[in-house]
Write a protein that holds these residues in place. Structure first.
Motif, PDB file in Angstrom:
ATOM      1  N   ARG A 121      60.675 -30.692  10.129  1.00 52.30           N
ATOM      2  CA  ARG A 121      61.840 -30.532   9.258  1.00 52.30           C
ATOM      3  C   ARG A 121      62.020 -31.747   8.351  1.00 52.30           C
ATOM      4  O   ARG A 121      62.313 -31.610   7.147  1.00 52.30           O
ATOM      5  N   ASP A 122      61.833 -32.954   8.894  1.00 51.45           N
ATOM      6  CA  ASP A 122      61.976 -34.178   8.103  1.00 51.45           C
ATOM      7  C   ASP A 122      60.944 -34.219   6.970  1.00 51.45           C
ATOM      8  O   ASP A 122      61.259 -34.616   5.833  1.00 51.45           O
ATOM      9  N   LEU A 123      59.704 -33.823   7.269  1.00 52.35           N
ATOM     10  CA  LEU A 123      58.655 -33.837   6.253  1.00 52.35           C
ATOM     11  C   LEU A 123      58.951 -32.827   5.144  1.00 52.35           C
ATOM     12  O   LEU A 123      58.768 -33.119   3.957  1.00 52.35           O
ATOM     13  N   ARG A 124      59.393 -31.646   5.517  1.00 47.97           N
ATOM     14  CA  ARG A 124      59.700 -30.620   4.513  1.00 47.97           C
ATOM     15  C   ARG A 124      60.849 -31.055   3.614  1.00 47.97           C
ATOM     16  O   ARG A 124      60.881 -30.727   2.416  1.00 47.97           O
ATOM     17  N   ARG A 125      61.799 -31.792   4.181  1.00 54.34           N
ATOM     18  CA  ARG A 125      62.916 -32.280   3.369  1.00 54.34           C
ATOM     19  C   ARG A 125      62.467 -33.272   2.312  1.00 54.34           C
ATOM     20  O   ARG A 125      63.139 -33.442   1.286  1.00 54.34           O
ATOM     21  N   THR A 126      61.340 -33.937   2.526  1.00 54.93           N
ATOM     22  CA  THR A 126      60.812 -34.870   1.521  1.00 54.93           C
ATOM     23  C   THR A 126      59.983 -34.158   0.467  1.00 54.93           C
ATOM     24  O   THR A 126      59.484 -34.799  -0.460  1.00 54.93           O
ATOM     25  N   GLY A 127      59.808 -32.833   0.609  1.00 63.00           N
ATOM     26  CA  GLY A 127      59.052 -32.061  -0.367  1.00 63.00           C
ATOM     27  C   GLY A 127      57.616 -31.808   0.017  1.00 63.00           C
ATOM     28  O   GLY A 127      56.842 -31.262  -0.778  1.00 63.00           O
ATOM     29  N   ILE A 128      57.212 -32.149   1.240  1.00 66.80           N
ATOM     30  CA  ILE A 128      55.839 -31.951   1.693  1.00 66.80           C
ATOM     31  C   ILE A 128      55.699 -30.556   2.304  1.00 66.80           C
ATOM     32  O   ILE A 128      56.551 -30.118   3.078  1.00 66.80           O
ATOM     33  N   ALA A 129      54.601 -29.858   1.965  1.00 64.01           N
ATOM     34  CA  ALA A 129      54.323 -28.535   2.533  1.00 64.01           C
ATOM     35  C   ALA A 129      53.668 -28.709   3.900  1.00 64.01           C
ATOM     36  O   ALA A 129      52.563 -29.248   4.004  1.00 64.01           O
ATOM     37  N   VAL A 130      54.353 -28.260   4.941  1.00 67.29           N
ATOM     38  CA  VAL A 130      53.911 -28.489   6.319  1.00 67.29           C
ATOM     39  C   VAL A 130      53.780 -27.163   7.052  1.00 67.29           C
ATOM     40  O   VAL A 130      54.652 -26.297   6.951  1.00 67.29           O
ATOM     41  N   GLU A 131      52.677 -27.005   7.781  1.00 64.60           N
ATOM     42  CA  GLU A 131      52.544 -25.869   8.691  1.00 64.60           C
ATOM     43  C   GLU A 131      52.613 -26.387  10.124  1.00 64.60           C
ATOM     44  O   GLU A 131      51.850 -27.282  10.505  1.00 64.60           O
ATOM     45  N   LEU A 132      53.530 -25.840  10.900  1.00 68.06           N
ATOM     46  CA  LEU A 132      53.722 -26.240  12.299  1.00 68.06           C
ATOM     47  C   LEU A 132      52.958 -25.278  13.191  1.00 68.06           C
ATOM     48  O   LEU A 132      53.203 -24.073  13.166  1.00 68.06           O
ATOM     49  N   ASP A 133      52.030 -25.805  13.982  1.00 73.23           N
ATOM     50  CA  ASP A 133      51.285 -24.966  14.915  1.00 73.23           C
ATOM     51  C   ASP A 133      52.155 -24.704  16.144  1.00 73.23           C
ATOM     52  O   ASP A 133      52.566 -25.628  16.830  1.00 73.23           O
ATOM     53  N   ALA A 134      52.447 -23.444  16.383  1.00 66.88           N
ATOM     54  CA  ALA A 134      53.310 -23.073  17.509  1.00 66.88           C
ATOM     55  C   ALA A 134      52.535 -22.370  18.614  1.00 66.88           C
ATOM     56  O   ALA A 134      53.112 -21.707  19.471  1.00 66.88           O
ATOM     57  N   SER A 135      51.200 -22.537  18.614  1.00 60.74           N
ATOM     58  CA  SER A 135      50.367 -21.793  19.557  1.00 60.74           C
ATOM     59  C   SER A 135      50.314 -22.419  20.943  1.00 60.74           C
ATOM     60  O   SER A 135      50.077 -21.729  21.939  1.00 60.74           O
ATOM     61  N   GLY A 136      50.513 -23.744  21.046  1.00 60.60           N
ATOM     62  CA  GLY A 136      50.358 -24.421  22.329  1.00 60.60           C
ATOM     63  C   GLY A 136      48.917 -24.513  22.773  1.00 60.60           C
ATOM     64  O   GLY A 136      48.634 -24.843  23.929  1.00 60.60           O
ATOM     65  N   ALA A 137      47.957 -24.241  21.869  1.00 58.01           N
ATOM     66  CA  ALA A 137      46.530 -24.278  22.201  1.00 58.01           C
ATOM     67  C   ALA A 137      46.050 -25.724  22.347  1.00 58.01           C
ATOM     68  O   ALA A 137      46.777 -26.678  22.037  1.00 58.01           O
ATOM     69  N   ALA A 138      44.821 -25.877  22.810  1.00 56.34           N
ATOM     70  CA  ALA A 138      44.225 -27.210  22.963  1.00 56.34           C
ATOM     71  C   ALA A 138      44.193 -27.917  21.606  1.00 56.34           C
ATOM     72  O   ALA A 138      44.122 -27.276  20.551  1.00 56.34           O
ATOM     73  N   PHE A 139      44.226 -29.260  21.651  1.00 56.53           N
ATOM     74  CA  PHE A 139      44.266 -30.036  20.410  1.00 56.53           C
ATOM     75  C   PHE A 139      43.085 -29.713  19.496  1.00 56.53           C
ATOM     76  O   PHE A 139      43.234 -29.566  18.288  1.00 56.53           O
ATOM     77  N   GLY A 140      41.885 -29.613  20.068  1.00 54.07           N
ATOM     78  CA  GLY A 140      40.701 -29.337  19.264  1.00 54.07           C
ATOM     79  C   GLY A 140      40.808 -28.018  18.524  1.00 54.07           C
ATOM     80  O   GLY A 140      40.436 -27.903  17.356  1.00 54.07           O
TER      81      GLY A 140
END
Length: 437
Positions: free
Chosen positions: A348-367
């Motif tokens: 949310r903080d990044l989007r407020r600065t105007g940056i396009a962010v995709e949040l991964d909500a899968s909970g999958a492994a980091f790789g």
């Protein structure tokens, strides 16, 4: 239970293609802003009389193609089949023309009941320009130049401008009498559609696509021979204006357009990459339409481009700047209960600065999340696990592809380097700086 489907000719615009539509719309908006053309939005639904009176009852659009029905008040209503009549109606209704000449543009869906095919649907989309209150030939040249420059800027290849003049109303009345006599004398040699148009709309016979009819029409009276000296001079000024701007054109004496309200200049911009459906943009002058719809006599010129055909063209292009615009700038990789809560706040903080962010909500492994970030085309990944969340930190990874000569393209997601560790509070400012470089 049977799956519901969209109606024939009503096409969904899916996320995979919407970036291209937005690119076209944004480019058009920028061109119109620089040309000082203001946006107007009109309803999709209008009284049927608007189109019957404005477009012409003898046209195919009104006679065969409109979506018309009675509403609960027993009023005849029509889904708009084109944009010009609605814009003119709005300008009259709201007194815009009393404020001086109007430079207007519109965009949105139109509706015509015709056979769907590539680049032509029953719900289709147009972007159009209407210059109301401009009488001189220079406004014709300006309108055409705006359309030409927009299409060129979008990267449409194989452009060609076809030009004609329909003359003043008196010219067309004189010509119609000559043409009607000639068509009647050759009725049996015409195709069935052209025969049906002889009495209702004889000028539309000139626009027939039937090969035999086209060959026959080579011997028909020419509209140019019926033009007054004033109409000839006006058309000369249009041609000279286009030549001065370096916009190439060819004269097409059979170009009459499909709507009754045109007069003087008529034009189409085509592309040789579209096959049979070659027209991308078409328009012309319609000096009598405002008065025909109840306003004061007002000169005007306009055009519309078809979005579906334009999108087909641009999808064939190798250069696709709209794809880059669709990619996230930052992909937020996170795993663990604490990390997920922190990641949501950072997102949310990044989007407020105007940056396009995709949040991964899968909970999958980091790789797996990092590989997904790479496939999405993200420039940077921010990685947060529970350990980082407790420490108030995150890992910043550069996912931009290596472009060094002789080096196979790869991303940091494929490497073993952990990335750069930063405090969470530093991340927004640091990313803003990196993305601006």
């Amino acid at each position: 239970m049977e799956k519901l489907q969209s109606l024939r000719g009503m096409v969904d615009l899916l996320p995979a293609s919407i970036g291209l539509w937005q690119h076209v719309e944004a480019t058009a908006r920028d061109h119109f802003r620089r040309a000082r053309i203001a946006e107007i939005r009109t309803p999709l639904l209008e009284v049927t009389e608007l189109f019957a009176r404005g477009i012409g009852e003898a046209t195919d659009v009104v006679g065969k193609e409109m979506y018309t029905f009675l509403d609960r008040g027993e009023r005849s209503c029509t889904l708009r089949p084109e944009g010009t009549a609605s814009v003119v109606r709005a300008a009259i209704q709201h007194g815009l023309l009393s404020q001086g000449p109007q430079r207007l543009w519109y965009g949105g869906p139109m509706f015509r009941y015709e056979r769907p095919q590539a680049g032509r649907q029953r719900q289709f989309h147009q972007i159009g320009v209407e210059l109301l209150g401009f009488p001189d030939a220079r406004s014709d040249v300006e309108a055409i130049a705006i359309a030409w420059d927009l299409l060129a800027d979008l990267g449409v290849g194989g452009l060609a401008l076809e030009l004609n003049t329909l003359g003043a109303p008196e010219d067309r009345i004189r010509y119609r009498t000559e043409l009607l006599a000639w068509l009647e004398a050759h009725r049996q040699q015409l195709d069935p559609d052209s025969q049906a148009r002889i009495q209702t709309n004889p000028l539309r016979v000139l626009d027939s696509k039937h090969p035999g009819t086209q060959e026959l029409l080579a011997g028909a009276p020419a509209l140019a021979d019926a033009l007054s000296g004033e109409s000839h001079e006006r058309f000369t000024q249009v041609r000279q204006g286009l030549e001065a701007l370096g916009i190439p054109f060819t004269l097409n004496p059979r170009l009459v357009r499909g709507l009754d309200y045109y007069s003087h200049t008529a034009f189409e911009i085509t592309s040789d990459q579209l096959g049979a459906q070659a027209t991308v943009c078409g328009g012309g002058r319609y000096d009598g339409l405002v008065q025909q719809l109840g306003g004061a006599a007002t000169p005007a010129i306009g055009w519309a481009l078809g979005m579906e055909r334009l999108v087909l063209l641009l999808q064939q292009s190798e250069a696709q700047p709209w794809m880059a615009a669709a990619a996230p700038q930052v992909y937020l990789v996170n795993r663990g209960d604490r990390a997920e809560a922190v990641a949501l706040q950072l997102c949310r903080d990044l989007r407020r600065t105007g940056i396009a962010v995709e949040l991964d909500a899968s909970g999958a492994a980091f790789g797996k999340q990092l590989r997904r970030a790479d496939r999405q085309g993200a420039a940077w990944a921010v990685v947060i696990g529970d350990e980082e969340a407790v420490a108030g930190e995150a890992l910043l990874k550069d996912l931009r592809r290596c472009e060094a000569p002789g080096v196979e393209a790869e991303t940091v997601a494929d490497r073993t380097s952990p990335g750069r560790r930063l405090a969470l509070v530093e991340i927004p400012a640091q990313l803003a700086h990196l993305l601006a470089c």
